[in-house]
Structure formats: structure tokens, C-alpha cells
Design an enzyme around this catalytic site. Structure first.
Site, PDB file in Angstrom:
ATOM      1  N   VAL A 124      11.702 -10.575   0.945  1.00 42.96           N
ATOM      2  CA  VAL A 124      12.795  -9.793   1.526  1.00 42.96           C
ATOM      3  C   VAL A 124      13.317  -8.700   0.594  1.00 42.96           C
ATOM      4  O   VAL A 124      14.108  -7.876   1.002  1.00 42.96           O
ATOM      5  CB  VAL A 124      13.980 -10.698   1.951  1.00 42.96           C
ATOM      6  CG1 VAL A 124      13.639 -11.445   3.212  1.00 42.96           C
ATOM      7  CG2 VAL A 124      14.375 -11.635   0.838  1.00 42.96           C
ATOM      8  N   GLY A 125      12.873  -8.705  -0.653  1.00 43.37           N
ATOM      9  CA  GLY A 125      13.407  -7.749  -1.625  1.00 43.37           C
ATOM     10  C   GLY A 125      12.962  -6.322  -1.377  1.00 43.37           C
ATOM     11  O   GLY A 125      12.084  -6.058  -0.561  1.00 43.37           O
ATOM     12  N   CYS A 126      13.603  -5.385  -2.097  1.00 43.33           N
ATOM     13  CA  CYS A 126      13.280  -3.971  -1.945  1.00 43.33           C
ATOM     14  C   CYS A 126      12.406  -3.469  -3.095  1.00 43.33           C
ATOM     15  O   CYS A 126      12.016  -2.307  -3.117  1.00 43.33           O
ATOM     16  CB  CYS A 126      14.558  -3.133  -1.912  1.00 43.33           C
ATOM     17  SG  CYS A 126      15.493  -3.363  -0.405  1.00 43.33           S
ATOM     18  N   ILE A 127      12.145  -4.317  -4.071  1.00 47.37           N
ATOM     19  CA  ILE A 127      11.415  -3.830  -5.245  1.00 47.37           C
ATOM     20  C   ILE A 127      10.055  -4.525  -5.356  1.00 47.37           C
ATOM     21  O   ILE A 127       9.972  -5.722  -5.240  1.00 47.37           O
ATOM     22  CB  ILE A 127      12.218  -4.054  -6.546  1.00 47.37           C
ATOM     23  CG1 ILE A 127      13.595  -3.430  -6.397  1.00 47.37           C
ATOM     24  CG2 ILE A 127      11.497  -3.412  -7.725  1.00 47.37           C
ATOM     25  CD1 ILE A 127      14.578  -3.880  -7.423  1.00 47.37           C
ATOM     26  N   MET A 140       4.983   0.103  -1.208  1.00 44.41           N
ATOM     27  CA  MET A 140       4.931  -1.311  -0.798  1.00 44.41           C
ATOM     28  C   MET A 140       4.670  -1.451   0.700  1.00 44.41           C
ATOM     29  O   MET A 140       4.147  -2.456   1.154  1.00 44.41           O
ATOM     30  CB  MET A 140       6.250  -2.020  -1.159  1.00 44.41           C
ATOM     31  CG  MET A 140       6.360  -2.370  -2.620  1.00 44.41           C
ATOM     32  SD  MET A 140       8.001  -2.968  -3.045  1.00 44.41           S
ATOM     33  CE  MET A 140       8.038  -4.535  -2.208  1.00 44.41           C
TER      34      MET A 140
END
Lengths: 103, 172
Positions: free
Chosen positions: A100-103, B47
Site C-alpha cells: 500500500v505504500g507510495c515508495i 512503480m
């Protein structure tokens, strides 16, 4: 939701991620890999997938940075192994939740 | 009210051919908040399988200048969001204090320092370009910039790289 992957009935979320890791097996991984246009899984793919599953089982949140520092692979190779969104695709193939992270 | 779920559902209904293919970021300043905004979005694009170009111009060049990139600051003057009076923000040491606190908080969230983050973006296939005009203006040479710099571009070169459907330009 339920879906049939590699002839097995599994529980998935609306994005097609397995919701119960215990239902995962290598045939399922192979089929999702084809769907995600990754193609045939090499030994290196399996090593990375096992590492991701291991992190998941130890409840360690996954980020690209951590994968890059894992010693299992580096960022460049990770992107080459799973082109078009490595963390997103690799976790799907590994049968674990999408990070779920952005990085 | 727009909930996260509603937005996610909307995203899902977007047709496949309407997907973003490439994002070109222009970073024109190197305060920490600006540099991180560009880096998080560029890395996030990669990503998601989206191509990412980063074009550094004017003071944004600091973020890819070897000697300066590890020491970017968070300015405390002229930012109305800071929770103290403007005059306090101008006191000596205030900027250093805020910067170091911000760095600590970022590390806690597993946000890499600038040099590591930029290298991550490059390794992930993001392209890093410096603005020719700004390089000339600041008398910077290619050797002063990060080793993984993909090139020094004119604005014309930049637009040529931004051509095509599904490409977006973001100026920071």
C-alpha cells in the site's frame, strides 16, 4: 470474490490478488505470471518471489527500497524481471497483498 | 462526498488506452519539499509501469549536483504552512533544525535520502536530464552532476521527449 486460477478455486480481491496466501501454489504463480505478461518464471524470479513471501509472512511492509537492499536482487534487476510495475506484479504472482505504500 | 473507494472505482472504469504512458517532471527548485514531491511521483510512476523523465532546471539542478544534493534544505521563511510566526522562521539555525527534523521523519517512513532516492529512480529506468541553459548559467559541467545523468537537454529536446499520446508534463 472467487476465481479459478490454474484449475483451482481461490479467493481473490477485485484486482485479482489472492486474499488467502495458504491457497497459493506454483501453478497459480505461473498462470498469473502469464496474465501479467511476465511470461515464464526463471529461477531468479522464484528466488525473488520466495523472498517477497518471506517478508509478507514476517509482516514486514514491502517497498522497492527494501527489495533493492535485500541482497536477493537489486532495483535494476527487479524492474527487468517484472517489467511494468515490479512490486505490483511480483506480489500478485507471489499470492500476497499489493503493497500500500507510495515508495 | 468523494471517498477513496469512489475514486478507486472511477480509476478502474478508465479505459485501458487512456492510461498514462509517460510523465515528464520539471524541477525548478531544490527545497526539500519540492525535490521530494518530484522524486516520490517519478518513483511512483515507475512503480506503476509508467515511463518517467526528470528535467532539472535553475535551482532544481542542486538535486542532481553531487556536491549539493546531500544537503538540500527545507526553507522556513515564506511558507504559510509552518506552525510558527514568519519572524521565528527567519532566526539563525531554524532552517537547519526544521530540515533535520524532517529528515528524521522521512527516514522513519523509509523515505530514502536525496542521493539514494535519485539513484533508485535512475536504476528503475527513470531518465535524469539537466537543463543546458541553467547549466551554462551556473557554470556547471557534466562532471559536477550525478554519474547516472542521462543527458543535458535544451528545452526543445525536452519537448521532443514529451511528445506522444498519454504523456503528461508536471512543473514543480
Amino acid at each position: 470474490m472467487e476465481a479459478t486460477i490454474a484449475g483451482i478455486n481461490v479467493k481473490v480481491n477485485e484486482e485479482g490478488y489472492l486474499t488467502e496466501f495458504s491457497q497459493w501454489n506454483e501453478d497459480i504463480a505461473k498462470e498469473i505470471s502469464v496474465q501479467e505478461e511476465i511470461g515464464e518464471l526463471t529461477e531468479k524470479h522464484w528466488t525473488v518471489l520466495k523472498y517477497l513471501q518471506n517478508q509478507f509472512e514476517n509482516e514486514i511492509p514491502l517497498t522497492i527500497r527494501k527489495v533493492g537492499k535485500s541482497g536477493v536482487t537489486d532495483i535494476k534487476e527487479f524492474y527487468a524481471l517484472f517489467p511494468g510495475g515490479p512490486l505490483k506484479k511480483a506480489t500478485k504472482i507471489a499470492g500476497i497483498p499489493k503493497p500500500v505504500g507510495c515508495i | 462526498m468523494t471517498t477513496l473507494e469512489a475514486v478507486q472505482n472511477e480509476v478502474k472504469t478508465v479505459k485501458k488506452d487512456e492510461k498514462i504512458k509517460k510523465i515528464c517532471f520539471i524541477l525548478s527548485k531544490s527545497s526539500m519539499d519540492s525535490a521530494y514531491a518530484a522524486m516520490v511521483m517519478a518513483n511512483g510512476a515507475r512503480m506503476e509501469g509508467i515511463e518517467a523523465d526528470m528535467f532539472f532546471t535553475f535551482f532544481g539542478l542542486d538535486a542532481i549536483t553531487k556536491k549539493k544534493m546531500t544537503d538540500l534544505h527545507q526553507p522556513t521563511v515564506g511558507n504559510p504552512s509552518f506552525p510558527f510566526p514568519a519572524m521565528i522562521g527567519g532566526l539563525p539555525g531554524m532552517e537547519a533544525l526544521v530540515t533535520s527534523q524532517m529528515k528524521k521523519e522521512m527516514e522513519r517512513l523509509d523515505m530514502p535520502p536525496v542521493d539514494e532516492f535519485m539513484e533508485m529512480i535512475s536504476m528503475s529506468g527513470g531518465k535524469i536530464y539537466a537543463c543546458k541553459l541553467a547549466m551554462d548559467m551556473f557554470k556547471l559541467k557534466k562532471e559536477d552532476m550525478v554519474d547516472y545523468l542521462d543527458g543535458v537537454l535544451t528545452i526543445g529536446d525536452f519537448y521532443a521527449r514529451a511528445a506522444g499520446d498519454g504523456t503528461h508534463i508536471i512543473f514543480i
